[in-house]
Motif scaffolding. Structure first.
Motif, mmCIF file in Angstrom:
data_model
loop_
_atom_site.group_PDB
_atom_site.id
_atom_site.type_symbol
_atom_site.label_atom_id
_atom_site.label_comp_id
_atom_site.label_asym_id
_atom_site.label_seq_id
_atom_site.Cartn_x
_atom_site.Cartn_y
_atom_site.Cartn_z
ATOM 1 N N ARG A 4 28.635 -75.586 -4.032
ATOM 2 C CA ARG A 4 29.205 -74.986 -5.232
ATOM 3 C C ARG A 4 29.725 -75.849 -6.207
ATOM 4 N N LEU A 5 29.965 -75.468 -7.251
ATOM 5 C CA LEU A 5 30.453 -76.436 -8.549
ATOM 6 C C LEU A 5 31.944 -76.892 -8.564
ATOM 7 N N ASN A 47 26.978 -76.953 -18.585
ATOM 8 C CA ASN A 47 25.456 -76.921 -18.708
ATOM 9 C C ASN A 47 24.939 -77.654 -17.626
ATOM 10 N N ASP A 48 23.586 -77.971 -17.995
ATOM 11 C CA ASP A 48 22.935 -78.712 -16.730
ATOM 12 C C ASP A 48 23.716 -80.219 -16.429
ATOM 13 N N THR A 49 24.229 -80.809 -17.147
ATOM 14 C CA THR A 49 24.740 -81.936 -17.036
ATOM 15 C C THR A 49 26.515 -82.038 -17.176
ATOM 16 N N THR A 50 27.101 -81.314 -17.624
ATOM 17 C CA THR A 50 28.596 -81.338 -18.115
ATOM 18 C C THR A 50 29.333 -80.264 -17.650
ATOM 19 N N CYS A 51 30.410 -80.271 -17.445
ATOM 20 C CA CYS A 51 31.356 -79.035 -17.006
ATOM 21 C C CYS A 51 32.879 -79.506 -17.268
ATOM 22 N N ARG A 52 33.585 -78.494 -18.044
ATOM 23 C CA ARG A 52 34.763 -78.631 -18.289
ATOM 24 C C ARG A 52 35.576 -77.147 -17.898
ATOM 25 N N SER A 53 36.807 -77.579 -17.507
ATOM 26 C CA SER A 53 37.436 -76.326 -17.076
ATOM 27 C C SER A 53 39.117 -76.131 -17.438
ATOM 28 N N GLY A 106 25.822 -82.239 -12.349
ATOM 29 C CA GLY A 106 25.029 -83.377 -12.181
ATOM 30 C C GLY A 106 25.830 -84.345 -11.709
ATOM 31 N N SER A 107 25.955 -85.888 -12.202
ATOM 32 C CA SER A 107 26.437 -86.636 -11.280
ATOM 33 C C SER A 107 27.840 -86.882 -11.662
#
Length: 518
Positions: A398-399, A417-423, A456-457
């Motif tokens: 899971r993310l 998106n494929d490389t970044t994530c903000r919440s 991603g990383s």
């Protein structure tokens, strides 16, 4: 009659008189009251919970719920009177008009989200679908309609629907009114018809096959009603097992305090329905479906039609419909507020983006409700209600996860998106007053520190964890944009229909989304 007043306020508060069957307003959640029945009463129950008596008065404090509350009063003979009190939210949080708007917004979206297990009730219809608290709905409807249904059946059982049955049997010729075709095979009758004389004293010896008719209660209408009674009894048996095992879905402690009254209700209904099934006319009715003919007969007879409708209503677990017929249990006021906050956030994003958010299944974490929308930047945005961050290590598929135990913030907004994530986390708190607000800030700090999202990383914490509060601000610094951006936590006050907090949150969303387009 009962009279009610706020406790500890003898010099300022008058007793409010409540008549049986009357709905009286003017009561508030989280307020201590005294109830004084007249004349002397042995026992008082609020939503099946027995109240304690002190000096002849019964002590009661409606906790965090709003709606109609049922009060049952038992006198020395065991006779019961029922009263209805309407509980409103604390004025510091929301007035009646604002809370009514909150309720209506949830009804418009999905009435099943209002269902719950608090002592308060609101009006619902009985079409649509069942909510997650179907057993509580069923229990409430059995209480509302069960006795009335069985009473209606008992009344029509005193003069049941009948029909004349056509049977073939051997009868003396003198008693036969309509001959069966096989009667012509009788030799003596053939001799008589052919004109051959018979001795008069021999006429009584002629036996013929003849049609006879006798009244019977084994009609399609009674078969349908018998089937409904058996289904009613099976429903009672199954629900009683779940009630006795404390498996209704809410706190077992809460269920335990209501257990005796609930079991007594179900046992009494089961005893009555069993007696009806075992006595006339239903003990003379063959089991089995009667098909459309039975429903046609029932529709044509008002007494049967009424009994059938009451039986169906008693076993309905659906909670939608345009007609508000039944008083059913709802969520605590804080749960209703949380739901409205989520719907308001979804509406806010739809207004900002100019596009409808679509229901979906989240790729981030499990959630009770999930909506998503693709953004022009190429990112996907999800808005989740009651998002569950599992206690797990970073190797989960899971993310999102929690580095401590499982966490369930009310509202999660995530853009990835494929490389970044903000919440961004929003937690609705049905609180008011400086001390309560500061205590509630604990959850904002916990979520900000423990929740993680990976893409991603990269592994990221929520950028902000903000409380949503219904009342006016008692700690103004928590609502300042500089404070929120500096510390990543804060609180937005007056988050109510047409409240200043709604516009404030919309501005915050604009600033939060702006880096995606830079």
């Amino acid at each position: 009659m009962i009279t009610v007043r706020r406790r500890g306020s003898e010099a300022h508060e008058e007793w409010i008189a409540v008549a049986a069957g009357e709905v009286v307003t003017g009561f508030h959640e989280d307020t201590h009251y005294e109830i004084r029945p007249e004349p002397t009463t042995l026992r008082v129950f609020v939503d099946d919970v027995e109240l304690l008596a002190a000096s002849g008065w019964f002590q009661w404090c409606p906790r965090f719920y709003a709606g109609q509350v049922r009060v049952d009063v038992l006198d020395a003979s065991g006779a019961q009177s029922t009263y209805c009190l309407t509980i409103s939210p604390t004025a510091k949080k929301a007035d009646d008009d604002k809370f009514a708007e909150i309720i209506e917004a949830i009804r418009t979206f999905d009435q099943t989200l209002l269902g719950g297990v608090s002592a308060a009730t609101l009006a619902f219809g009985n079409t649509g679908r069942a909510g997650i608290h179907a057993d509580h709905v069923l229990l409430a409807r059995l209480r509302l309609y069960g006795h009335e249904f069985l009473g209606a059946v008992a009344a029509l059982a005193r003069s049941p629907h009948q029909k004349l049955s056509a049977d073939r049997q051997m009868l003396p010729l003198a008693r036969a009114r309509r001959l069966h075709p096989t009667a012509l095979r009788e030799h003596k009758l053939s001799t008589l018809l052919s004109g051959t004389s018979l001795a008069v004293d021999q006429l009584d010896t002629i036996q013929v096959h003849a049609w006879t008719s006798t009244p019977t209660v084994d009609t399609p209408a009674n078969r349908v009603l018998l089937g409904l009674l058996k289904r009613f009894r099976a429903t009672l048996t199954a629900l009683r097992e779940r009630v006795a095992a404390l498996r209704l879905g809410d706190s077992q402690d809460e269920q335990g305090t209501r257990l005796h009254r609930r079991i007594a209700l179900l046992d009494h209904l089961e005893s009555r329905v069993t007696q009806l099934i075992q006595h006339h006319p239903f003990n003379a009715v063959k089991a089995g479906a009667a098909g459309s003919s039975g429903l046609t007969q029932i529709a044509a007879q008002p007494a049967y039609n009424r009994a059938y409708r009451l039986g169906c209503a008693a076993m309905a677990s659906r909670v939608e419909g345009d007609q508000s017929l039944d008083q059913l249990h709802v969520s605590p006021s804080w749960g209703i507020y949380e739901t409205w906050c989520f719907l308001q956030v979804v509406a806010c994003f739809e207004q900002l983006l100019g596009i409808k958010l679509t229901p979906s299944r989240s790729k981030v974490v499990n959630a009770q409700l999930a909506f998503h929308v693709p953004l022009s930047s190429g990112h996907l945005m999800e808005v989740l209600f009651q998002a569950k961050f599992p206690a797990a290590d970073p190797h989960t598929d899971r993310l999102g996860w929690s580095i401590s135990r499982e966490r369930v913030p009310d509202i999660l907004i995530v853009v990835y998106n494929d490389t970044t994530c903000r919440s961004l986390i929003l937690d609705a708190k049905w609180r008011s007053g400086r001390a309560n607000v500061l205590e509630a800030m604990e959850s904002a700090h916990i979520y900000h520190d423990s929740l993680r999202l990976r893409r991603g990383s990269a592994t990221e914490r929520p950028s902000h964890c903000i409380l949503l509060l219904p009342g006016a601000s008692d700690v103004e610094s928590l609502g300042e944009l500089d404070f929120i951006h500096t510390h990543g936590v804060g609180a937005i006050a007056e988050f109510l229909p047409h409240g200043a907090g709604v516009a404030f949150l919309s501005d915050l969303f604009k600033k939060w989304l702006s880096p995606l387009h830079s």
